[in-house]
Write an enzyme that holds these catalytic residues in place. Structure first.
Site, mmCIF file in Angstrom:
data_model
loop_
_atom_site.group_PDB
_atom_site.id
_atom_site.type_symbol
_atom_site.label_atom_id
_atom_site.label_comp_id
_atom_site.label_asym_id
_atom_site.label_seq_id
_atom_site.Cartn_x
_atom_site.Cartn_y
_atom_site.Cartn_z
ATOM 1 N N HIS A 121 0.857 -1.186 0.000
ATOM 2 C CA HIS A 121 0.000 0.000 0.000
ATOM 3 C C HIS A 121 0.897 1.241 0.000
ATOM 4 O O HIS A 121 1.928 1.270 0.684
ATOM 5 C CB HIS A 121 -0.893 -0.014 1.235
ATOM 6 C CG HIS A 121 -1.902 1.087 1.272
ATOM 7 N ND1 HIS A 121 -1.569 2.371 1.652
ATOM 8 C CD2 HIS A 121 -3.225 1.104 0.980
ATOM 9 C CE1 HIS A 121 -2.660 3.130 1.583
ATOM 10 N NE2 HIS A 121 -3.666 2.384 1.182
ATOM 11 N N ASP A 167 0.912 4.164 1.405
ATOM 12 C CA ASP A 167 1.269 4.727 2.710
ATOM 13 C C ASP A 167 2.228 3.814 3.468
ATOM 14 O O ASP A 167 3.129 4.277 4.169
ATOM 15 C CB ASP A 167 0.016 4.960 3.550
ATOM 16 C CG ASP A 167 -0.884 6.039 2.983
ATOM 17 O OD1 ASP A 167 -0.359 6.967 2.329
ATOM 18 O OD2 ASP A 167 -2.117 5.964 3.180
ATOM 19 N N LYS A 168 2.056 2.508 3.304
ATOM 20 C CA LYS A 168 2.948 1.564 3.974
ATOM 21 C C LYS A 168 4.319 1.514 3.308
ATOM 22 O O LYS A 168 5.336 1.270 3.971
ATOM 23 C CB LYS A 168 2.315 0.174 3.996
ATOM 24 C CG LYS A 168 1.292 0.022 5.098
ATOM 25 C CD LYS A 168 1.977 -0.081 6.434
ATOM 26 C CE LYS A 168 1.338 0.834 7.449
ATOM 27 N NZ LYS A 168 2.182 1.107 8.607
ATOM 28 N N GLU A 198 10.152 11.866 7.067
ATOM 29 C CA GLU A 198 8.881 11.724 6.371
ATOM 30 C C GLU A 198 9.155 11.334 4.920
ATOM 31 O O GLU A 198 10.114 11.815 4.309
ATOM 32 C CB GLU A 198 8.090 13.034 6.399
ATOM 33 C CG GLU A 198 7.933 13.641 7.788
ATOM 34 C CD GLU A 198 7.099 12.799 8.728
ATOM 35 O OE1 GLU A 198 6.356 11.917 8.235
ATOM 36 O OE2 GLU A 198 7.187 13.011 9.945
ATOM 37 N N GLU A 243 14.225 16.036 9.743
ATOM 38 C CA GLU A 243 15.432 16.517 10.407
ATOM 39 C C GLU A 243 16.126 15.384 11.144
ATOM 40 O O GLU A 243 15.480 14.479 11.679
ATOM 41 C CB GLU A 243 15.103 17.663 11.359
ATOM 42 C CG GLU A 243 13.991 17.385 12.353
ATOM 43 C CD GLU A 243 13.703 18.610 13.197
ATOM 44 O OE1 GLU A 243 13.779 19.726 12.666
ATOM 45 O OE2 GLU A 243 13.419 18.431 14.389
ATOM 46 N N LYS A 277 -5.642 -4.369 0.435
ATOM 47 C CA LYS A 277 -6.316 -3.965 1.669
ATOM 48 C C LYS A 277 -7.260 -5.079 2.086
ATOM 49 O O LYS A 277 -7.779 -5.815 1.244
ATOM 50 C CB LYS A 277 -7.119 -2.663 1.471
ATOM 51 C CG LYS A 277 -6.278 -1.476 1.058
ATOM 52 C CD LYS A 277 -7.123 -0.232 0.853
ATOM 53 C CE LYS A 277 -7.514 0.406 2.174
ATOM 54 N NZ LYS A 277 -8.158 1.728 1.977
ATOM 55 N N PHE A 317 -7.995 -4.042 -10.595
ATOM 56 C CA PHE A 317 -7.036 -3.433 -9.679
ATOM 57 C C PHE A 317 -5.636 -3.782 -10.178
ATOM 58 O O PHE A 317 -4.893 -4.501 -9.531
ATOM 59 C CB PHE A 317 -7.272 -3.938 -8.261
ATOM 60 C CG PHE A 317 -6.509 -3.205 -7.173
ATOM 61 C CD1 PHE A 317 -5.651 -2.147 -7.459
ATOM 62 C CD2 PHE A 317 -6.647 -3.582 -5.850
ATOM 63 C CE1 PHE A 317 -4.959 -1.489 -6.467
ATOM 64 C CE2 PHE A 317 -5.961 -2.932 -4.840
ATOM 65 C CZ PHE A 317 -5.114 -1.894 -5.140
ATOM 66 N N ASP A 346 -1.907 5.800 -6.225
ATOM 67 C CA ASP A 346 -2.305 6.751 -5.186
ATOM 68 C C ASP A 346 -1.048 7.153 -4.430
ATOM 69 O O ASP A 346 -0.253 6.293 -4.057
ATOM 70 C CB ASP A 346 -3.325 6.101 -4.244
ATOM 71 C CG ASP A 346 -3.935 7.078 -3.254
ATOM 72 O OD1 ASP A 346 -3.739 8.295 -3.428
ATOM 73 O OD2 ASP A 346 -4.603 6.623 -2.318
ATOM 74 N N ALA A 347 -0.860 8.420 -4.176
ATOM 75 C CA ALA A 347 0.324 8.879 -3.457
ATOM 76 C C ALA A 347 0.332 8.325 -2.033
ATOM 77 O O ALA A 347 -0.707 8.117 -1.415
ATOM 78 C CB ALA A 347 0.366 10.407 -3.422
ATOM 79 N N ARG A 403 0.033 7.782 7.770
ATOM 80 C CA ARG A 403 -1.400 7.916 7.490
ATOM 81 C C ARG A 403 -2.210 6.679 7.862
ATOM 82 O O ARG A 403 -3.418 6.648 7.648
ATOM 83 C CB ARG A 403 -1.635 8.241 6.009
ATOM 84 C CG ARG A 403 -1.294 9.667 5.652
ATOM 85 C CD ARG A 403 -2.052 10.150 4.444
ATOM 86 N NE ARG A 403 -1.721 9.416 3.238
ATOM 87 C CZ ARG A 403 -2.002 9.862 2.012
ATOM 88 N NH1 ARG A 403 -2.629 11.014 1.861
ATOM 89 N NH2 ARG A 403 -1.657 9.154 0.954
ATOM 90 N N LYS A 404 -1.563 5.664 8.414
ATOM 91 C CA LYS A 404 -2.281 4.441 8.757
ATOM 92 C C LYS A 404 -2.106 4.121 10.248
ATOM 93 O O LYS A 404 -1.779 3.008 10.639
ATOM 94 C CB LYS A 404 -1.793 3.285 7.876
ATOM 95 C CG LYS A 404 -2.250 3.410 6.426
ATOM 96 C CD LYS A 404 -3.764 3.255 6.314
ATOM 97 C CE LYS A 404 -4.279 3.477 4.900
ATOM 98 N NZ LYS A 404 -4.327 4.909 4.524
ATOM 99 N N LYS A 441 10.408 7.845 13.160
ATOM 100 C CA LYS A 441 10.812 8.538 14.381
ATOM 101 C C LYS A 441 11.740 7.669 15.215
ATOM 102 O O LYS A 441 11.480 6.485 15.416
ATOM 103 C CB LYS A 441 9.575 8.899 15.210
ATOM 104 C CG LYS A 441 8.627 9.847 14.490
ATOM 105 C CD LYS A 441 7.362 10.094 15.294
ATOM 106 C CE LYS A 441 6.404 11.002 14.524
ATOM 107 N NZ LYS A 441 5.136 11.218 15.254
ATOM 108 N N LYS A 497 11.312 10.049 20.518
ATOM 109 C CA LYS A 497 9.979 10.590 20.259
ATOM 110 C C LYS A 497 8.961 9.722 20.981
ATOM 111 O O LYS A 497 8.758 8.549 20.636
ATOM 112 C CB LYS A 497 9.669 10.611 18.761
ATOM 113 C CG LYS A 497 10.222 11.809 18.001
ATOM 114 C CD LYS A 497 11.699 11.768 17.843
ATOM 115 C CE LYS A 497 12.205 12.860 16.891
ATOM 116 N NZ LYS A 497 13.680 12.847 16.789
ATOM 117 N N ASP A 506 5.848 9.699 20.884
ATOM 118 C CA ASP A 506 4.795 9.164 20.021
ATOM 119 C C ASP A 506 5.029 7.679 19.787
ATOM 120 O O ASP A 506 4.079 6.891 19.714
ATOM 121 C CB ASP A 506 4.781 9.881 18.664
ATOM 122 C CG ASP A 506 3.988 11.167 18.691
ATOM 123 O OD1 ASP A 506 3.183 11.356 19.608
ATOM 124 O OD2 ASP A 506 4.189 11.994 17.776
#
Length: 402
Positions: free
Chosen positions: A16, A18-19, A44, A57, A176, A244, A252-253, A258-259, A279, A283, A285
């Site tokens: 995918h 995003d992955k 990123e 950074e 998916k 597909f 798709d970008a 995003r997941k 990260k 961090k 998060d």
């Protein structure tokens, strides 16, 4: 809790878009941590048709110091990116590991962030950001994860394994899945719906080849879900849009982070909003989400609850957490306040400071690329649990609670 209800979780494959971005970002994290365990990374990734762009950074001894790249460092970064895309399996006209365009816009870490995070003569290492993080565990599966998400992940892992091995040569990397289960008295008892959309070779959207693909998917799902969950009443949606063939970053970008629900608990738990991939473990998060999963899993593994949610909060540059909250959703065998007190009193956790978390879980290692597809929790990496999946705190919790 309602006596009966339906609940759904989704997963996305390693292909995918995003992955793909998440795996590239975490491959960069691993590269830098392999050079410098105290590296600082916020990477990123953007992926789109024949293009990968890095931004963020960094600070890393031997790689990027005093505003300059070490000789060969930029080429090593590019090689890492291309190798990650190749490993996933993208050799398509619209996205090919060898011919894609690569741009590196990583730069040095802000001195204002560094001064708050780094340890000094009069201060402990502070949290790399402010925020709230959640951990969760439940007794629905052996790995103490929500069943809907666990099965969604496993379906796509199996598709990917068969694609890589050649057992399902008609599959392409992007996919998916979505699983809907019926719950009765808090336990999953039946599968009411399955959605699988998988990128495929040309021609597998009609006739006998389409039937072959759909039969294969149904077979995989039937082997993963518990016996008796699939019935004549189960609704199937396999490639419901039809063709597909164009997929991945060409279709798709993709962007890092995003997941976040796929990465965590499939919607079964609150989420603090912060992504993990790209990260370093200063961090919170990332590291605090891992320690709260660790704590929640040990609470359930100790038999103290059937479900457990734990929240923790930090301020940037401050080492001590601002709050710790435990909720066992009415399933606890002792009061939630007692579990909170027990956690705070376990010396080996070091007060849950960012440094103590990293030390206890051994997070300053290049272990993150493997986390970036099929979820960060409830999984094993090449036969071994990720450190936050251990249940070695059970004895301490039981001892603290008498």
């Amino acid at each position: 809790m309602r006596n009966e209800y339906l609940f759904t979780s989704e997963s996305v494959s390693e292909g995918h878009p995003d992955k793909v971005s998440d795996q590239i970002s975490d491959a960069i994290v691993d590269l830098f941590l392999s050079k410098d365990p105290e590296a600082r990374i916020a990477c990123e990734t953007l992926t789109t048709t024949q293009l990968v762009v890095l931004a963020g950074e960094i600070r890393c001894k031997g790689v990027y110091e005093d505003g300059k790249w070490a000789p060969g460092a930029e080429q090593e970064i590019e090689d890492t990116v291309r190798d990650t895309v190749k490993r996933i399996g993208y050799e398509q006209e619209g996205f090919h590991w060898e011919t894609l365009t690569f741009e590196n816009h990583l730069h040095g870490q802000s001195a204002h962030i560094a001064q708050g995070v780094d340890a000094g003569a009069n201060k402990d290492e502070g949290a790399g950001d402010q925020g709230i993080m959640f951990g969760f565990a439940c007794d629905e599966t052996p790995d103490l994860m929500p069943a809907t998400l666990d099965y969604s992940h496993k379906i796509l892992e199996r598709l990917a394994a068969d694609r890589h091995s050649g057992a399902a040569p008609f599959l392409e990397p992007d996919a998916k899945s979505q699983v809907t289960l019926r719950y009765r008295d808090g336990k999953p008892v039946a599968c009411t719906a399955v959605v699988v959309s998988t990128q495929h070779a040309p021609g597998y959207d009609e006739g006998e080849k389409e039937a072959e693909l759909k039969a294969y998917v149904k077979k995989v799902v039937g082997e993963i879900l518990p016996e008796g969950f699939i019935s004549d009443e189960t609704v199937w949606h396999i490639n419901p849009t039809g063709s597909f063939v164009i997929g991945g970053p060409d279709g798709d970008a993709g962007l890092t982070g995003r997941k976040i629900i796929v990465d965590t608990y499939g919607g079964a738990s609150p989420h603090g909003g912060g992504a993990f991939s790209g990260k370093d473990p200063t961090k919170v998060d990332r590291s605090a989400a891992y320690i709260t999963r660790y704590l929640a899993k040990n609470v359930v593994a100790a038999g103290l609850a059937k479900r457990c949610t734990i929240q923790i909060a930090y301020a940037i540059g401050v080492s001590q957490p601002l709050s710790l909250y435990v909720d066992t959703h009415g399933t606890g065998t002792v009061g939630d306040d007692r579990i909170e007190a027990a956690i705070k009193g376990i010396d080996k956790l070091g007060g849950l400071t960012p440094r103590a978390i990293r030390t206890h879980l051994g997070l300053n290692k290049p272990i993150y690329r493997k986390t970036a597809a099929y979820g960060h929790f409830g999984r094993k990496a090449e036969g071994d649990f990720f450190p936050w999946e251990r249940t070695d705190l059970v004895t301490d919790l039981k001892a603290a609670l008498g």
